[in-house]
Each structure stands twice: as C-alpha cells, then as structure tokens.
Design an enzyme around this catalytic site. Sequence first.
Site, PDB file in Angstrom:
ATOM      1  N   ILE A 124      62.669  54.051  55.889  1.00  0.00           N
ATOM      2  CA  ILE A 124      63.021  53.629  57.241  1.00  0.00           C
ATOM      3  C   ILE A 124      64.537  53.562  57.369  1.00  0.00           C
ATOM      4  O   ILE A 124      65.213  52.978  56.516  1.00  0.00           O
ATOM      5  CB  ILE A 124      62.412  52.252  57.568  1.00  0.00           C
ATOM      6  CG1 ILE A 124      60.889  52.318  57.488  1.00  0.00           C
ATOM      7  CG2 ILE A 124      62.834  51.770  58.954  1.00  0.00           C
ATOM      8  CD1 ILE A 124      60.213  50.983  57.714  1.00  0.00           C
TER       9      ILE A 124
ATOM     10  N   GLU B 118      57.680  43.928  63.632  1.00  0.00           N
ATOM     11  CA  GLU B 118      56.976  43.353  62.482  1.00  0.00           C
ATOM     12  C   GLU B 118      57.998  42.804  61.493  1.00  0.00           C
ATOM     13  O   GLU B 118      59.119  43.321  61.396  1.00  0.00           O
ATOM     14  CB  GLU B 118      56.138  44.428  61.764  1.00  0.00           C
ATOM     15  CG  GLU B 118      55.232  45.228  62.667  1.00  0.00           C
ATOM     16  CD  GLU B 118      54.708  46.492  61.985  1.00  0.00           C
ATOM     17  OE1 GLU B 118      54.932  46.627  60.758  1.00  0.00           O
ATOM     18  OE2 GLU B 118      54.103  47.323  62.667  1.00  0.00           O
TER      19      GLU B 118
ATOM     20  N   LYS C 123      59.858  42.640  58.063  1.00  0.00           N
ATOM     21  CA  LYS C 123      60.094  43.624  57.001  1.00  0.00           C
ATOM     22  C   LYS C 123      59.890  42.910  55.664  1.00  0.00           C
ATOM     23  O   LYS C 123      60.760  42.185  55.194  1.00  0.00           O
ATOM     24  CB  LYS C 123      61.505  44.196  57.078  1.00  0.00           C
ATOM     25  CG  LYS C 123      61.762  45.311  56.071  1.00  0.00           C
ATOM     26  CD  LYS C 123      63.167  45.893  56.235  1.00  0.00           C
ATOM     27  CE  LYS C 123      63.389  47.035  55.253  1.00  0.00           C
ATOM     28  NZ  LYS C 123      63.300  46.606  53.851  1.00  0.00           N
TER      29      LYS C 123
ATOM     30  N   ARG D 176      54.409  53.658  46.107  1.00  0.00           N
ATOM     31  CA  ARG D 176      55.189  54.591  46.923  1.00  0.00           C
ATOM     32  C   ARG D 176      55.852  55.676  46.078  1.00  0.00           C
ATOM     33  O   ARG D 176      55.901  56.835  46.472  1.00  0.00           O
ATOM     34  CB  ARG D 176      56.260  53.832  47.719  1.00  0.00           C
ATOM     35  CG  ARG D 176      57.051  54.763  48.635  1.00  0.00           C
ATOM     36  CD  ARG D 176      58.101  54.003  49.443  1.00  0.00           C
ATOM     37  NE  ARG D 176      58.790  54.935  50.316  1.00  0.00           N
ATOM     38  CZ  ARG D 176      59.813  55.699  49.958  1.00  0.00           C
ATOM     39  NH1 ARG D 176      60.276  55.621  48.714  1.00  0.00           N
ATOM     40  NH2 ARG D 176      60.386  56.533  50.807  1.00  0.00           N
TER      41      ARG D 176
ATOM     42  N   CYS E 171      61.888  16.399  23.818  1.00  0.00           N
ATOM     43  CA  CYS E 171      60.471  16.271  23.487  1.00  0.00           C
ATOM     44  C   CYS E 171      60.377  15.826  22.032  1.00  0.00           C
ATOM     45  O   CYS E 171      61.033  16.401  21.154  1.00  0.00           O
ATOM     46  CB  CYS E 171      59.756  17.608  23.676  1.00  0.00           C
ATOM     47  SG  CYS E 171      58.135  17.697  22.890  1.00  0.00           S
TER      48      CYS E 171
END
Length: 698
Positions: free
Chosen positions: A106, A140, A142, A163, A445
């Site tokens: 895009i 929308e 992204k 993809r 600990c």
Amino acid sequence: MTDAIEDNPYLRDPPTDFEPVESLEPEVAERQVERLRAAIREHDRRYYVENDPIIADRAYDRLFSRLQELEDAFDLTHPDSPTRGVGGEPLEEFETVEHVAPMLSIDQSGEVEDVRAFDERVRRELEAAGYDGEIAYVCEPKFDGVSMVFTYESGRLERAVTRGDGREGDDVTRNARTIGSVPQRLHGDPPEFLAVRGEVYMPKDAFREHNRERIERGEEPFANPRNATAGTIRQLDPSVVAERPLEVFYFDVLEASSLENTHLEALEAFPDYGLRVNDRIERVADIEGAIEYRDRLLEERDGLDYEIDGVVIKVDSREARDELGQTARHDRWAFAYKFPARAEVTTIGDVAVQVGRTGRVTPVALLDPVDVGGVTVSRASLHNPEEIAEKNVNVGDTVRVQRAGDVIPYVEEVVEKGSDGHYELPEHCPICDSVIERDGPLAYCTGGLACDAQLRRSIEYYAGDDGLDLEGLGEKTVRQLLEAGLLESVADLYALPERREALLALEGWGETSVDNLVAEIEASREPALTDFLSALGIPHVGPTTARELAREFGTFEAFRTAAEDRPEELERVDDVGETVAQTIHEFFASDANAAAVDAILEAVDPQESTLESGGDALEGLTFVFTGALEDVTRDEAQAFVEAHGANATSSVSGNTDYLVVGSRPGSTKLEDAEANDVPVIEEAEFFALLESEGLALE
C-alpha cells in the site's frame, strides 16, 4: 442460524456427563461427532466473531475433549474438524507457494498533503476513464501484524500463506489451523472459492502476559507484538503456535468466484461466513471524512487491544477499483495514512519479575511499544524496589523511557499517574515460590539452585564464556536439555556422555553434534582452578576475582575451607572486601549450593593452580583454544599461558593472536578466525611457540 444447529443438543446448556466411549456403537459415536463439530464451530463463531458466547469456557472445553476422545477411539478424524487446530508433528520446513493473486503493498505517508493528493489523483483518473459513480472511501485501522491470505474452497480452509514477497509466500496452513479465529469451515453461503486477506496479530494484553511468562521462565521477551506474531506464525512446530495467543482480523477479498459490488458489502458479509471483522471500520463520503477518521483513531489508539500504526483508506466501489488498477508494487485505489511514531512516552501495561543467576530479582516494566532513539522498545528495567518507590511507578502509569548508553531501556520518570501508589514486589518467587528477601535496595530469591530460573542460568553460566566454555551448550541447547529431562543440575552435564541415545532422539541432534558435545564435556573434567571457580557462579566471583582467589589458595579444597570456616582469610585477596567475603561464605553455607558443588566434584577434579609460578614471557599475546588437546588438557594450556602473562579468552576476535586447535574443534571459532585473519595453529605448533620463548608445558 439453521434449524439443524438450533436443534443441536450441544448448543445451549449442553450435557457434559457423557457415556463411556467403550459403550457406544460406531454409528452412535459418528452421529455424536457430527453434532459436536457443528456445535463447536458455532461456539467458535459466537466467541471470536460475534463476541457473544452462549456457554461457559469449561463447558466448551468438555465438548472439545469429548470430540477428541471420540475421534481417537473410532478413527473419525477429518481435515476440517475443530480438533485439527491443536497442532501436530513438527515440520522440517515450509513449502513456498504462489499466491492466487498478487498481494500488493500500500502506498503510504504520514503527511496530510499526500492523502489529499491521493484523493485528487483518484478523482482525476476516474473522471478520465469516464467513471460517473460515487467516489466514497472505506476507512480501516492499519494493523501492525502479519498479513496472510486464507483460501477457502467449498467453504473449507485449504491453505493459509504468508505474504512473502507478494507473489509467493510460505504455506503455514497447519499453524493457521491452531488459531481460534481462523474457521476451518465457513458458515452461511460463502462463494465456492474465496481467498481473503487477513492480519494475524497478538492482542496487547495477551502479548504482555506472554512476555511476562517468557521473562519469568528466563527466556528473552519479544520486542513488540508484531515480532511475537511473526516469530510464532513461522514456528515449525504447530503445537507451539497453538499455545500462543494469536488472533485474526479479515479485511479484504484477494480473489473470489463471486464478488459484492462494494468493499463495504464484502466486509459486512464476512461475519456471516464466520470471518472476524474489526468494529472500527467506517465508510466516509470524501477524503476529509477519512482524515477526520484517522485523527479520531489516533486519539483512541492507546485504548485499543491491538497495535495499529495508521489507517488504510480504500475506494469502496469495485468498479472504480477496477478502473484504477495497480502499479507493479501497490494498488492504486488504496492509501495508508500513517501515525507518527510514539516517542519516549508510553504506558506501563504490566510488570514481570525476572530472576537472575544469583537469585537477584529484577522487576521489568512491560510497555506499550514506543520508539526510543529509532528503536522500538516494549520493556524497560525498573532496577529495584527502592527505585520503584522513589519514582512512584506502577502499572497503568504513563512514563518517559530512555536508553542507558543507547542500549538498556529504563523508566526515567512518571509523566502521568494512572494508578495509586507504587508497584510492590511479590513476597514469593514466581518461579519456585521461595521467599523473596530484601538486601538493602535489592531483592533476592532464596531458592538458590532449587529455583529453576537460577538453575538454568547457572548451567548456562557454568558452560559459558566466563565458565568452562563448553562449546555447543548455549541458552537454546540448555533449555532443550532441561525440557527433555536430561538436566536437573549442573552435575548432570557429566552424565550426558552416557545418555547418547537420548541425545540423538532430540530434534536437531545428530551423530556429529552429540560427538562434539561429549568431547567438550569430557575435556572439562580437569578444569583449571580459575575457570572452575568462575564457573560456579558464586556472586561477585567473576573471571578476574577467580584468578586472584586461585593464585592465593592454590587448590579448591583450600579455597572452600576458607570460604566455609574462615571467610576473613578471603579478604587477603585483592578486590575481596568484607562484603564480598561474606557473600562467598553465604554461598557455601547454603545446603542447596553445597550439595550442588559436591555433586559436580564427583565428576570434576579442579587442577592445582600454577599462577604463582609464572612470568611475562607471553605478555601481550591473546590465545583461544578449541577442541580436545592430546598431551595436556585445554584448561591446563589456558592456565599456563595466563601464568606467563598472556590472555586466554573464550571467543575469537580481531584482538586474538592465535587460535590453538585440537581434535574436533568448534566450527564457529574456526570461522571467526578466518573472518578476523587470526593464525590457526595445531597443538605441536603451540608447543613449538612456547619453546621459542623458553617455556615448557609438561
């Protein structure tokens, strides 16, 4: 919902007390399997798509377990059964496959002028093409995840592909089947052939919890949700994918046997098929509406449970899309309006507790990912309880993050309080449940080597560069051996040569790797005292202090006697003051530590130190040793060159003067020597070099 589903007994208030499998006739079992599959698919759709479950999770789990039980007992497995999502045998590699249509990128920008220029081009080109329909946009989020294509034929999932380069990608179908929001069979009346684009992601809350678990297990956390998603979806073992919290949003049709007239109509049909669609999608009349949408979503961004880095603006009309077409790289009918990177200020979503090799407990802030100096940061050290109290830091606070020396991220200050008070460490270790005790500003600990986190790190340290340098025993291998039950203590390393068949059965192990590991372990049975003292991981005793302790006491027995009974004698050593001497004493006073050392000594004989008899004949030289030497042990050779002024390091660099190789040398060190143009000499050449300096190693 169809009548068949409505009449399904496992849909609402399902019975969960089932007859014993052995009492069922095959035809009864088959009918029950069909109903369970249909009901579970409907429950999945309601949970993942509608966000409206109608049964409790426990009831769902019992239905799922019953389905698995029946499929196994009556050999009724099926490719699109919901149970196919639980994993399977690991793959050797992914198959690369061609997409049914190109997955183009895009065009994008963070500048509003570029967004308006996109609109002007769209209108200009459509007008030139004679298009006279409405030009509206669908906006929308992204998503910042992993884009994939999911192909369905006759309603069944056939393939899921990453993809890749846009033309072909990796077939990760088996992994995709483990994701709850990926339906293996579509609902309703979908097209006969449907290839949809979706974004696989890890929700932010789930990401923080997953990173918390990784940190508490002593594993390296993921940098951000996208990295976590990408690393998960390409796991060769589907069962690993099944354990990680991935979700999917579907956002476009790549190819289909029939198409709606508009993009929005397609998205509105997706939920009927069982495909999950994001609820922030909007249709706007013009580009100014799209810009307003982006600005509004930017304000809402931090409140979303998924990462987005902008919005995508798409021409709604299919006809207009076809007229606009594509370039070689991207669709001409879509544009991404990017958000500015978050810089330095972010929110603490959770705090994890990391337990180190010495038992030190370090709180780690799990952050909404933020850009700090060009690096995406999702965690930052909170250092210690005292600093937390001083800065008044807690979960929910907005904080400023910096990077110390451009490396270690830390919370600098609280910008805005989103909580009451400051974070308090738990009273017990999250790994072994031992008490956490404070020592001034620090916390520890008390579990010692009985704590799995300290144990694993102790084994890694013992075998690491500052220990005995056992090549092939890095973090990944140690974890694998622990998970396989082959290691439960440091001493268990010396039992591995006798467990050859168990090693060969591990994934990724062959004859050569087992032989190399065995050789490394056998060569470490008579270590130099300096290396052994350092390898034990005694707090404050690193290689330098270990060397001075070896020089002072000569033997391990003499050192241990002083440590246990006369700690004041330790203070004769440079850099060992009262505090360090007391820490060494407390290490051996621990029953767990003393027992662990005794177990190691049953397999190991630390050599008497020769450091006091050295000179400076080799001053300025740096040696690295690899493989097993024949006439002396590798540890003896290292101790000898150090006693005569040289450095003996565990890894090859540009500062190394000689790499001394024995039998079965490590390939990594040989490759590093070649890369750094370091001379490689064999054992005989090493002895000749010593002789030329008037030295003899016997």
